[in-house]
Design a protein around this motif. Structure first.
Motif, mmCIF file in Angstrom:
data_model
loop_
_atom_site.group_PDB
_atom_site.id
_atom_site.type_symbol
_atom_site.label_atom_id
_atom_site.label_comp_id
_atom_site.label_asym_id
_atom_site.label_seq_id
_atom_site.Cartn_x
_atom_site.Cartn_y
_atom_site.Cartn_z
ATOM 1 N N GLN A 67 0.831 -1.207 0.000
ATOM 2 C CA GLN A 67 0.000 0.000 0.000
ATOM 3 C C GLN A 67 0.867 1.259 0.000
ATOM 4 O O GLN A 67 0.630 2.207 -0.769
ATOM 5 C CB GLN A 67 -0.917 -0.005 1.228
ATOM 6 N N LEU A 68 1.863 1.262 0.869
ATOM 7 C CA LEU A 68 2.756 2.428 0.947
ATOM 8 C C LEU A 68 3.543 2.611 -0.347
ATOM 9 O O LEU A 68 3.825 3.748 -0.756
ATOM 10 C CB LEU A 68 3.704 2.278 2.138
ATOM 11 N N ALA A 69 3.891 1.509 -1.019
ATOM 12 C CA ALA A 69 4.624 1.604 -2.284
ATOM 13 C C ALA A 69 3.776 2.306 -3.340
ATOM 14 O O ALA A 69 4.290 3.133 -4.116
ATOM 15 C CB ALA A 69 5.027 0.210 -2.768
ATOM 16 N N CYS A 70 2.477 2.006 -3.391
ATOM 17 C CA CYS A 70 1.599 2.651 -4.376
ATOM 18 C C CYS A 70 1.474 4.143 -4.093
ATOM 19 O O CYS A 70 1.513 4.969 -5.026
ATOM 20 C CB CYS A 70 0.221 1.987 -4.365
ATOM 21 N N LEU A 71 1.328 4.520 -2.828
ATOM 22 C CA LEU A 71 1.254 5.943 -2.495
ATOM 23 C C LEU A 71 2.594 6.631 -2.727
ATOM 24 O O LEU A 71 2.631 7.796 -3.142
ATOM 25 C CB LEU A 71 0.811 6.114 -1.041
ATOM 26 N N ALA A 72 3.693 5.922 -2.488
ATOM 27 C CA ALA A 72 5.012 6.497 -2.769
ATOM 28 C C ALA A 72 5.184 6.726 -4.262
ATOM 29 O O ALA A 72 5.862 7.684 -4.678
ATOM 30 C CB ALA A 72 6.111 5.567 -2.240
ATOM 31 N N ALA A 73 4.579 5.874 -5.100
ATOM 32 C CA ALA A 73 4.632 6.086 -6.551
ATOM 33 C C ALA A 73 3.916 7.377 -6.924
ATOM 34 O O ALA A 73 4.392 8.142 -7.776
ATOM 35 C CB ALA A 73 4.000 4.893 -7.275
ATOM 36 N N ALA A 74 2.770 7.641 -6.294
ATOM 37 C CA ALA A 74 2.057 8.892 -6.551
ATOM 38 C C ALA A 74 2.906 10.084 -6.137
ATOM 39 O O ALA A 74 2.955 11.110 -6.833
ATOM 40 C CB ALA A 74 0.719 8.902 -5.810
ATOM 41 N N LEU A 75 3.605 9.974 -5.000
ATOM 42 C CA LEU A 75 4.490 11.051 -4.550
ATOM 43 C C LEU A 75 5.638 11.258 -5.534
ATOM 44 O O LEU A 75 6.023 12.399 -5.827
ATOM 45 C CB LEU A 75 5.036 10.717 -3.160
ATOM 46 N N SER A 76 6.170 10.167 -6.084
ATOM 47 C CA SER A 76 7.255 10.267 -7.058
ATOM 48 C C SER A 76 6.780 11.004 -8.312
ATOM 49 O O SER A 76 7.483 11.871 -8.851
ATOM 50 C CB SER A 76 7.759 8.869 -7.428
ATOM 51 N N TYR A 77 5.581 10.669 -8.784
ATOM 52 C CA TYR A 77 5.015 11.380 -9.927
ATOM 53 C C TYR A 77 4.855 12.871 -9.614
ATOM 54 O O TYR A 77 5.083 13.735 -10.474
ATOM 55 C CB TYR A 77 3.647 10.808 -10.290
#
Length: 307
Positions: A158-168
């Protein structure tokens, strides 16, 4: 200067919502036969090849590779392709594809505070309220499971998916500050940077990919050509024709499509908190982008409302 949205622009924005909403389902399919780094690498590399070929065919100019330009392209390429593609692929091993789609809806909510700190685009009260509501939606989306870190992989997924949004979001702020460059050339170069970062990572961690069943192989080809290369072209054309505010309409579609594909195609069972989280994130998004959306639809009404 962007013109009023045309019927073709509305078709493009609907098509982008559908394509990007289906991406998470296709990633889940590709993961049936390949590791997460292989999926991310293949997607980025195929997209880079397609965009470089298009750049050559259209004779798009190369930029002046000053030290500043090189630094921006390398950083944006990492944060816009390599990092989020890898995080999403890894995270989707442990969470439903719909979770990844909903988490992407939070992307503009990350952009606003980052832009406030690192640019002259300052948060106003309405936007700040929207960000707070949207982040409450992200908390609801994760749910109490995040407290179980160390007992299973799902919270980290879950945190990895939200971290992907932060990276974008980081790459979006950096893109605004990047020196001028042809958009098709920029897309090709960013994907090339991402491929250059992911290829050695894939070889070290997962090795050379072998043959897989037709379903995941076709999924990987689709990922490289459609949501990576084709969608990038549609995005550039739509922004240049109708403006960046119009492009924000895609943010409201992607999570809805991801949930529909997850339920109808992958037979995912979604908890009620996913729907509550989606409502809060979209509400926060609408509040934070209210001024731009109001101008967009006011202009559409003034032009007769034709779509």
């Amino acid at each position: 200067m962007p013109q009023q949205p045309t019927p073709l622009n509305w078709i493009s924005i609907a098509l982008l919502g559908l394509i990007w909403g289906a991406t998470f389902m296709v990633v889940a399919t590709a993961l049936e036969g390949y590791g997460p780094l292989t999926v991310a690498c293949a997607r980025t590399t195929l997209g880079a090849i397609a965009m470089l070929a298009l750049m050559v065919v259209l004779r798009r100019p190369l930029p002046n590779f000053t030290p500043q330009m090189r630094a921006y392209l390398q950083a944006i390429g990492i944060f816009n392709t390599a990092v989020p593609f890898a995080l999403l692929s890894w995270g989707q091993q442990y969470v439903p594809s719909a979770f990844a789609g909903i988490s992407m809806a939070a992307l503009p909510l990350f952009v606003l505070p980052l832009a406030h700190v690192f640019s002259d685009e300052k948060l106003r009260l309405r936007s700040a309220l929207g960000v707070v509501i949207g982040f409450c939606g992200a908390v609801v989306l994760i749910g109490p499971g995040v407290l179980r870190i160390g007992t299973g992989w799902e919270p980290l997924g879950q945190l990895a998916c939200l971290a992907a949004a932060l990276s974008y979001a980081v790459s979006s702020v950096m893109t605004r500050r990047c020196p001028p460059i042809d958009p098709i050339t920029m897309t090709a170069l960013l994907l090339s940077v991402g491929a250059a970062a992911l290829i050695p990572a894939m070889l070290i961690v997962e090795g050379i990919p072998g043959p897989a069943a037709p379903r995941p192989m076709l999924a990987i080809i689709f990922l490289g050509v459609v949501p990576t290369a084709l969608a990038a072209l549609l995005r550039v054309a739509t922004i240049r024709s109708a403006g960046a505010v119009f492009m924000t309409l895609v943010n409201y579609q992607v999570p809805v499509w991801s949930m529909l594909f997850g339920v109808l195609v992958l037979n995912e069972v979604l908890p009620l908190r996913f729907f509550a989280a989606l409502a809060l994130i979209l509400l926060g998004l609408a509040i934070s982008q209210w001024a731009g959306l109001k101008r967009l639809f006011a202009a559409r009404k003034a032009s007769g409302g034709d779509i």
